[in-house]
Scaffold this motif. Structure first.
Motif, PDB file in Angstrom:
ATOM      1  N   SER A   1      48.296  52.006  46.082  1.00  0.00           N
ATOM      2  CA  SER A   1      48.474  52.163  47.229  1.00  0.00           C
ATOM      3  C   SER A   1      50.026  53.334  47.320  1.00  0.00           C
ATOM      4  CB  SER A   1      49.638  50.966  48.023  1.00  0.00           C
ATOM      5  OG  SER A   1      50.386  50.493  46.737  1.00  0.00           O
ATOM      6  N   ILE A   2      51.072  53.790  45.787  1.00  0.00           N
ATOM      7  CA  ILE A   2      52.081  54.514  46.713  1.00  0.00           C
ATOM      8  C   ILE A   2      51.096  56.737  47.007  1.00  0.00           C
ATOM      9  CG2 ILE A   2      53.080  53.549  45.177  1.00  0.00           C
ATOM     10  CD1 ILE A   2      52.684  55.783  42.850  1.00  0.00           C
ATOM     11  N   LYS A   3      49.330  55.959  46.343  1.00  0.00           N
ATOM     12  CA  LYS A   3      49.013  57.807  47.330  1.00  0.00           C
ATOM     13  C   LYS A   3      47.833  57.167  47.990  1.00  0.00           C
ATOM     14  CE  LYS A   3      48.771  59.255  42.055  1.00  0.00           C
ATOM     15  NZ  LYS A   3      47.511  59.346  41.405  1.00  0.00           N
ATOM     16  N   ASP A   4      47.693  58.246  49.098  1.00  0.00           N
ATOM     17  CA  ASP A   4      47.448  58.856  49.969  1.00  0.00           C
ATOM     18  C   ASP A   4      45.241  59.192  49.942  1.00  0.00           C
ATOM     19  OD1 ASP A   4      48.618  60.838  51.929  1.00  0.00           O
ATOM     20  OD2 ASP A   4      47.471  60.652  50.522  1.00  0.00           O
ATOM     21  N   LYS A   5      45.527  60.171  48.466  1.00  0.00           N
ATOM     22  CA  LYS A   5      43.975  60.311  47.846  1.00  0.00           C
ATOM     23  C   LYS A   5      44.430  60.065  46.641  1.00  0.00           C
ATOM     24  CE  LYS A   5      42.150  64.992  48.738  1.00  0.00           C
ATOM     25  NZ  LYS A   5      41.883  66.212  49.071  1.00  0.00           N
ATOM     26  N   ASN A   6      42.605  60.169  45.642  1.00  0.00           N
ATOM     27  CA  ASN A   6      42.450  60.366  44.744  1.00  0.00           C
ATOM     28  C   ASN A   6      41.659  60.996  44.624  1.00  0.00           C
ATOM     29  OD1 ASN A   6      42.479  60.589  41.988  1.00  0.00           O
ATOM     30  ND2 ASN A   6      42.217  57.868  41.563  1.00  0.00           N
ATOM     31  N   GLU A   7      41.325  61.903  43.430  1.00  0.00           N
ATOM     32  CA  GLU A   7      39.872  63.113  43.397  1.00  0.00           C
ATOM     33  C   GLU A   7      39.355  62.611  42.317  1.00  0.00           C
ATOM     34  OE1 GLU A   7      39.985  66.434  45.283  1.00  0.00           O
ATOM     35  OE2 GLU A   7      38.285  67.331  45.446  1.00  0.00           O
TER      36      GLU A   7
ATOM     37  N   GLY B   1      36.020  64.371  40.963  1.00  0.00           N
ATOM     38  CA  GLY B   1      34.383  65.303  41.223  1.00  0.00           C
ATOM     39  C   GLY B   1      34.249  65.635  42.331  1.00  0.00           C
ATOM     40  N   ARG B   2      32.899  64.147  42.249  1.00  0.00           N
ATOM     41  CA  ARG B   2      32.293  64.410  43.691  1.00  0.00           C
ATOM     42  C   ARG B   2      32.535  63.149  45.064  1.00  0.00           C
ATOM     43  NH1 ARG B   2      27.040  63.262  44.091  1.00  0.00           N
ATOM     44  NH2 ARG B   2      27.081  62.541  41.931  1.00  0.00           N
ATOM     45  N   PHE B   3      33.982  62.417  43.462  1.00  0.00           N
ATOM     46  CA  PHE B   3      33.786  61.313  44.740  1.00  0.00           C
ATOM     47  C   PHE B   3      35.393  61.259  45.067  1.00  0.00           C
ATOM     48  CE2 PHE B   3      30.244  58.881  43.693  1.00  0.00           C
ATOM     49  CZ  PHE B   3      30.563  59.661  42.774  1.00  0.00           C
ATOM     50  N   THR B   4      35.563  61.555  46.329  1.00  0.00           N
ATOM     51  CA  THR B   4      37.804  60.804  46.871  1.00  0.00           C
ATOM     52  C   THR B   4      37.879  59.808  47.342  1.00  0.00           C
ATOM     53  OG1 THR B   4      37.122  63.392  47.172  1.00  0.00           O
ATOM     54  CG2 THR B   4      39.158  62.145  48.292  1.00  0.00           C
ATOM     55  N   VAL B   5      38.084  59.418  46.778  1.00  0.00           N
ATOM     56  CA  VAL B   5      39.320  57.757  48.152  1.00  0.00           C
ATOM     57  C   VAL B   5      39.908  58.278  48.380  1.00  0.00           C
ATOM     58  CG1 VAL B   5      40.046  57.189  45.930  1.00  0.00           C
ATOM     59  CG2 VAL B   5      39.427  55.747  47.606  1.00  0.00           C
TER      60      VAL B   5
ATOM     61  N   ALA C   1      46.354  50.958  58.819  1.00  0.00           N
ATOM     62  CA  ALA C   1      45.787  51.166  59.182  1.00  0.00           C
ATOM     63  C   ALA C   1      44.980  50.120  57.490  1.00  0.00           C
ATOM     64  CB  ALA C   1      44.128  51.948  59.243  1.00  0.00           C
ATOM     65  N   LYS C   2      45.034  49.371  56.708  1.00  0.00           N
ATOM     66  CA  LYS C   2      44.027  48.949  55.907  1.00  0.00           C
ATOM     67  C   LYS C   2      42.791  49.362  56.110  1.00  0.00           C
ATOM     68  CE  LYS C   2      47.817  44.992  55.900  1.00  0.00           C
ATOM     69  NZ  LYS C   2      48.661  44.854  57.430  1.00  0.00           N
ATOM     70  N   HIS C   3      42.214  50.489  55.997  1.00  0.00           N
ATOM     71  CA  HIS C   3      41.337  51.312  55.788  1.00  0.00           C
ATOM     72  C   HIS C   3      40.784  51.991  54.389  1.00  0.00           C
ATOM     73  CE1 HIS C   3      37.830  52.616  57.467  1.00  0.00           C
ATOM     74  NE2 HIS C   3      38.251  54.005  56.346  1.00  0.00           N
ATOM     75  N   LEU C   4      40.198  51.737  53.245  1.00  0.00           N
ATOM     76  CA  LEU C   4      40.306  52.735  53.089  1.00  0.00           C
ATOM     77  C   LEU C   4      38.432  53.075  52.889  1.00  0.00           C
ATOM     78  CD1 LEU C   4      40.163  51.597  49.137  1.00  0.00           C
ATOM     79  CD2 LEU C   4      40.121  50.201  51.276  1.00  0.00           C
ATOM     80  N   SER C   5      38.378  54.747  52.155  1.00  0.00           N
ATOM     81  CA  SER C   5      37.119  55.619  52.247  1.00  0.00           C
ATOM     82  C   SER C   5      36.695  56.172  51.019  1.00  0.00           C
ATOM     83  CB  SER C   5      37.136  56.024  53.246  1.00  0.00           C
ATOM     84  OG  SER C   5      37.745  57.236  53.562  1.00  0.00           O
TER      85      SER C   5
ATOM     86  N   ASP D   1      47.947  46.075  46.894  1.00  0.00           N
ATOM     87  CA  ASP D   1      48.166  47.683  45.542  1.00  0.00           C
ATOM     88  C   ASP D   1      47.415  48.240  45.179  1.00  0.00           C
ATOM     89  OD1 ASP D   1      50.578  46.542  43.712  1.00  0.00           O
ATOM     90  OD2 ASP D   1      48.212  45.857  43.722  1.00  0.00           O
ATOM     91  N   TYR D   2      46.222  47.795  44.557  1.00  0.00           N
ATOM     92  CA  TYR D   2      45.427  48.678  44.078  1.00  0.00           C
ATOM     93  C   TYR D   2      43.818  48.203  44.569  1.00  0.00           C
ATOM     94  CZ  TYR D   2      44.163  51.343  39.688  1.00  0.00           C
ATOM     95  OH  TYR D   2      43.840  52.306  39.251  1.00  0.00           O
ATOM     96  N   PHE D   3      43.532  49.578  44.518  1.00  0.00           N
ATOM     97  CA  PHE D   3      42.237  49.446  45.116  1.00  0.00           C
ATOM     98  C   PHE D   3      41.215  49.922  44.305  1.00  0.00           C
ATOM     99  CE2 PHE D   3      43.185  47.812  49.150  1.00  0.00           C
ATOM    100  CZ  PHE D   3      44.496  47.780  48.893  1.00  0.00           C
TER     101      PHE D   3
END
Lengths: 113, 113
Positions: B52-58, B60-64, B70-74, B31-33
């Motif tokens: 895991s309670i979020k779908d995006k975190n930003e 600066g130049r980096f966004t996850v 889908a059990k997928h992150l980028s 639940d934490y990446f």
């Protein structure tokens, strides 16, 4: 603030010998974890310590042991070294309430010949 | 059984363009990446994380981005800079159990000037 420190930086040992690696956590962090990283792989968990007690152990043989001292520094010991123990050994520190946020030291590069 | 997978060993991107690094996981308890960046002869450096309670975190130049179904992150890096050239590790944890980090094998990013 000083980050996680590890010593020594590099080490060369012969098969069958033992080795002791040292780690000092970030000030205020009471949990220390050890990881092994072999070439081409991600870090693999070995041990986690908190308040001088082992709180977690990865899938490593009993030749691997560790301890944590009252000042929260830690030692990793490996006995009867094998060639396959050659790796980068990483120490990470965290607060116990947020062990998922780990901060790594520079590592100790161990070469077993 | 690899619980965290980074299927691209390497990625090459031109300076100024977007870098996209991918990571898949299999354990539903995670639940934490986190993403770590690693230069040669240094320990992994924390880059960015997501709960895991979020779908995006930003940052600066980096966004996850996290796609739980889908059990997928980028990890997106925009714009890419030559100094971003490093090995990037995806890591996962089940926060509730104070479990250790589980790492992928890493992706080597090369940003070409």
């Amino acid at each position: 603030d000083a980050g996680v420190t590890q010593s020594p930086t590099h080490l060369i040992k012969t098969r069958g010998q033992h080795v002791t690696l040292r780690c000092s956590p970030i000030s205020g962090h009471k949990s220390v974890s050890w990881y092994q990283q072999v070439l081409g792989q991600g870090p693999q968990f070995i041990f986690q310590y908190y308040e001088k007690e082992e709180r977690g152990r990865g899938n490593f043989p009993d030749r691997f042991s560790a301890r944590q001292f009252p000042n929260y520094s830690s030692e990793l010991n490996v006995n009867a070294l094998l060639l396959g123990d050659s790796a980068l050994y990483l120490c990470a520190s965290s607060s116990w309430t947020a062990t998922y946020e780990q901060y790594f030291g520079p590592g100790t590069r161990l070469t077993v010949t | 059984d690899q619980q965290v997978k980074q299927n691209s060993p390497s990625l090459s991107v031109q300076e100024g363009r977007i870098s996209i690094l991918n990571c898949d996981y299999t354990n539903s308890m995670f639940d934490y990446f986190l993403w770590y960046k690693k230069y040669p002869a240094e320990g992994p450096t924390f880059l960015i994380s997501i709960s895991s309670i979020k779908d995006k975190n930003e940052d600066g130049r980096f966004t996850v981005f996290l796609n739980k179904s889908a059990k997928h992150l980028s990890l997106h890096i925009v714009p890419s800079q030559p100094g971003d050239s490093a090995v990037y590790f995806c890591a996962a944890s089940a926060r509730s159990g104070n479990t250790p980090l589980v790492f992928g094998k890493g992706t080597r990013l090369s940003v070409i000037a």
